[in-house]
Every structure is written in C-alpha cells, then in structure tokens.
Write a protein that holds these residues in place. Sequence first.
Motif, PDB file in Angstrom:
ATOM      1  N   ARG A 183       0.762  -1.246  -0.004  1.00 30.48           N
ATOM      2  CA  ARG A 183      -0.159  -0.037  -0.016  1.00 30.48           C
ATOM      3  C   ARG A 183       0.828   1.410  -0.099  1.00 30.48           C
ATOM      4  N   ILE A 184       2.088   1.161  -0.070  1.00 30.04           N
ATOM      5  CA  ILE A 184       3.167   2.178  -0.040  1.00 30.04           C
ATOM      6  C   ILE A 184       2.955   3.295  -1.469  1.00 30.04           C
ATOM      7  N   GLY A 185       2.338   2.754  -2.291  1.00 31.05           N
ATOM      8  CA  GLY A 185       2.552   3.791  -3.675  1.00 31.05           C
ATOM      9  C   GLY A 185       1.722   5.005  -3.422  1.00 31.05           C
ATOM     10  N   GLU A 186       0.517   5.273  -2.653  1.00 34.58           N
ATOM     11  CA  GLU A 186      -0.097   6.318  -2.506  1.00 34.58           C
ATOM     12  C   GLU A 186       0.841   7.398  -1.655  1.00 34.58           C
ATOM     13  N   TRP A 187       1.387   6.855  -0.458  1.00 32.43           N
ATOM     14  CA  TRP A 187       2.244   7.659   0.154  1.00 32.43           C
ATOM     15  C   TRP A 187       3.600   8.168  -0.606  1.00 32.43           C
ATOM     16  N   TYR A 188       4.048   7.250  -1.378  1.00 31.90           N
ATOM     17  CA  TYR A 188       5.335   7.725  -2.285  1.00 31.90           C
ATOM     18  C   TYR A 188       4.848   8.723  -3.173  1.00 31.90           C
ATOM     19  N   SER A 189       3.570   8.775  -3.847  1.00 29.48           N
ATOM     20  CA  SER A 189       3.360   9.746  -4.592  1.00 29.48           C
ATOM     21  C   SER A 189       3.202  10.952  -4.059  1.00 29.48           C
ATOM     22  N   ARG A 190       2.653  11.052  -2.863  1.00 31.25           N
ATOM     23  CA  ARG A 190       2.500  12.111  -2.179  1.00 31.25           C
ATOM     24  C   ARG A 190       3.912  12.725  -1.920  1.00 31.25           C
ATOM     25  N   MET A 191       4.774  12.112  -1.534  1.00 34.21           N
ATOM     26  CA  MET A 191       5.982  12.395  -1.129  1.00 34.21           C
ATOM     27  C   MET A 191       6.780  13.198  -2.474  1.00 34.21           C
ATOM     28  N   GLU A 192       6.681  12.573  -3.594  1.00 38.20           N
ATOM     29  CA  GLU A 192       7.239  12.731  -4.812  1.00 38.20           C
ATOM     30  C   GLU A 192       6.657  14.364  -4.979  1.00 38.20           C
ATOM     31  N   HIS A 193       5.372  14.456  -4.882  1.00 35.55           N
ATOM     32  CA  HIS A 193       4.715  15.752  -4.963  1.00 35.55           C
ATOM     33  C   HIS A 193       5.155  16.745  -3.862  1.00 35.55           C
ATOM     34  N   ALA A 194       5.317  16.429  -2.796  1.00 38.23           N
ATOM     35  CA  ALA A 194       5.684  17.283  -1.715  1.00 38.23           C
ATOM     36  C   ALA A 194       7.208  17.813  -1.610  1.00 38.23           C
ATOM     37  N   VAL A 195       7.995  16.935  -2.017  1.00 34.47           N
ATOM     38  CA  VAL A 195       9.443  17.326  -2.253  1.00 34.47           C
ATOM     39  C   VAL A 195       9.765  17.914  -3.530  1.00 34.47           C
ATOM     40  N   GLY A 196       9.034  17.613  -4.484  1.00 35.34           N
ATOM     41  CA  GLY A 196       8.959  18.546  -5.821  1.00 35.34           C
ATOM     42  C   GLY A 196      10.230  18.441  -6.521  1.00 35.34           C
ATOM     43  N   GLU A 197      10.424  19.384  -7.363  1.00 31.88           N
ATOM     44  CA  GLU A 197      11.735  19.410  -8.228  1.00 31.88           C
ATOM     45  C   GLU A 197      13.268  19.476  -7.290  1.00 31.88           C
ATOM     46  N   SER A 198      14.197  18.789  -8.220  1.00 29.88           N
ATOM     47  CA  SER A 198      15.393  18.982  -7.338  1.00 29.88           C
ATOM     48  C   SER A 198      16.062  20.320  -7.516  1.00 29.88           C
ATOM     49  N   SER A 199      16.626  20.723  -6.286  1.00 27.56           N
ATOM     50  CA  SER A 199      17.414  21.974  -6.128  1.00 27.56           C
ATOM     51  C   SER A 199      18.687  21.832  -6.593  1.00 27.56           C
TER      52      SER A 199
END
Length: 325
Positions: free
Chosen positions: A305-321
């Motif tokens: 079930r980790i996929g939804e959390w991982y997608s939220r994290m990708e969205h929250a972390v955003g683009e590389s700095s």
Amino acid sequence: MRRASTLAASALSRALLSANEGCATTVQPRLLQAALYGTTTSSTRRWWSSSISGSAKAVSLGLAGALATVAGVATLSQEVYAKEPPSPEAVPKDVILYQYEACPFCNKVKAVLDYYDIPYKVVEVNPISKKEIKWSDYKKVPILMVDGEQLVDSSAIIDKLCNKILPEKSTNSVPDDNEEKKWRQWVDNHLVHILSPNIYRNTSEALESFDYITSNGNFTFTEKITVKYAGAAAMYFVSKNLKKKYNIFDERAALYEAAETWVDELKGREFLGGSKPNLADLAVFGVLRPIRYLRSGRDMVEHTRIGEWYSRMEHAVGESSRIKT
C-alpha cells in the motif's frame, strides 16, 4: 583482462558496501508527478446528471458551485503540500554534495535539500579510485560541504543541516521527536539493509542496476565495461551474504513487510509528520527513491500500500534543487 575485472569488481564492492554509508543501490530517472488529490470528477458528473433537466439558471448556479468546489480542493491541496522553506538568511550560500548517484544514504540527504529548496552542487565520486574525496580524512559518501564546513554521515548531516537552516525548529525540540527519531533509526538500521538483496536478487536485476550505475556514475570508459558485468556478478554474490548477515530469508517478502510496516505507522495520516513530511518521511522516501523504478521498486508498489504515500512524497518534495554545472 580477467585479473583487471576481478580487481575492479572487488574494489567496487568494498567501496559501495563500506560501513553504513557506502551503498550499492541504483536509481532510475525520477518521474514527474503533479496529481491533484481529492479530485471532484465523479461528483461533478453526478451533479451534471441530476441537473441537466433543470433551468438554465439552476445549471449556472450548480456550475459555479462545482467550480468553487474544485478551486477549494485545489487550494486545500496546495496548502497541505506547501513547503515551509527556511528564511533567506538561513539558506547556506555554498553547498556541495559528494555522492554516488545510486547511494540511498546520499539520496536521503538530497531529499532534505530538495524539500527545503536548498541549492546544491553535486560531485560524483568514482567508487573505485575515490579521487574526488582524496582531500578528506572521511573516505565514504555522502560528504556535504556547507559554506566550507564538512559534514559527514547522512543522519548527522541532516541533523546539523536542519539546525542551521531551521533554528526555530531544531531537531532537538520537535514536539513529536521520539516518533521521528525512532523511524529515522529504523531506516538506517533495518530498511537500507533490505535493499541490496532485492536489487541484486538475480542476475537480470543485478545487470539492470549496474546498467544505470555505469551509465550515470563517474567511471572511465574501461571501468564502465569492466564494472557493468564483473560488478553485477560480484554484487549478486555479495547480496547472498547480506541475506545471511541480516537474517533475510525471502528478500521480496522482507521488502513488502517493511513497506507495510511503514504504511501502518502512518495511521491514516498523509505523512508521519501529519499534513507535511517530517525527517522520517524524508528518510524513507530518500532511501527508496533509488529503487522506485527498478524491478524491486515496481514490485513493492504493486504488492503493498506504499504507492499512494510515495506519490504524495514526490509531490511534496518537488523538483530537485541541484545546480546544473
């Protein structure tokens, strides 16, 4: 040539597996995701079906309400995933990360830098010669230089960096510090040890990993050819020893169990930190990012079930700095 291959593979294995910071996982290019959570598509369709026979005025009012709902959801989503960047005065002026692109510990540090929008340069270290860090007494990665100060060991780097950029939210004064610390330690002491046995589970997965390592790592032409095949073979056997060392009987089952354990700990929250990620969220995300689009990572998302959390994290972390040089 055989002797050269053996020496290169042996050196690479030692470099990537040294202590707790040398790593041998791999990463696929990050996929950009900008999904809107809490979509109103189905509710809009139901409203339209029930209102189609009404007056034009009713339709207009309904449409205005639906648009307002969509706007409200979008605003809520932006608020939930909005970052809390440090004050401009606290942002370091010169940050350099010495890394292996495939290293989960390095990716853990990058997750924090990216989340807090800290611009940083990257120096890719050759895992065989390590010539890029000859100047340092510390012979592992990551090494983070912050305005001339050397920080080492991924967890210590993150603590010191956050104390610099977020003094009012020092990691020593977070209200729910015990939970955050517990799961950051779980990442370092448990989760990372499951990764290598999974990405080098068989010869095809080992070659998949080393194909990326040699394509994106800092290798000479000769090293690329040698390391891809000799290194993949070496790490396949090393992974078997890691299974024994950490009492892993079924590497995929162990990976799935770890993913489910993490999701259970969220207890229905968007992140462990609540509405926004905390350092434990960033640690789990960081070490999983190198495997996400490998076979092992795809299997993990498909069977847990980790996929939804991982997608939220990708969205929250955003683009590389990361600063492109």
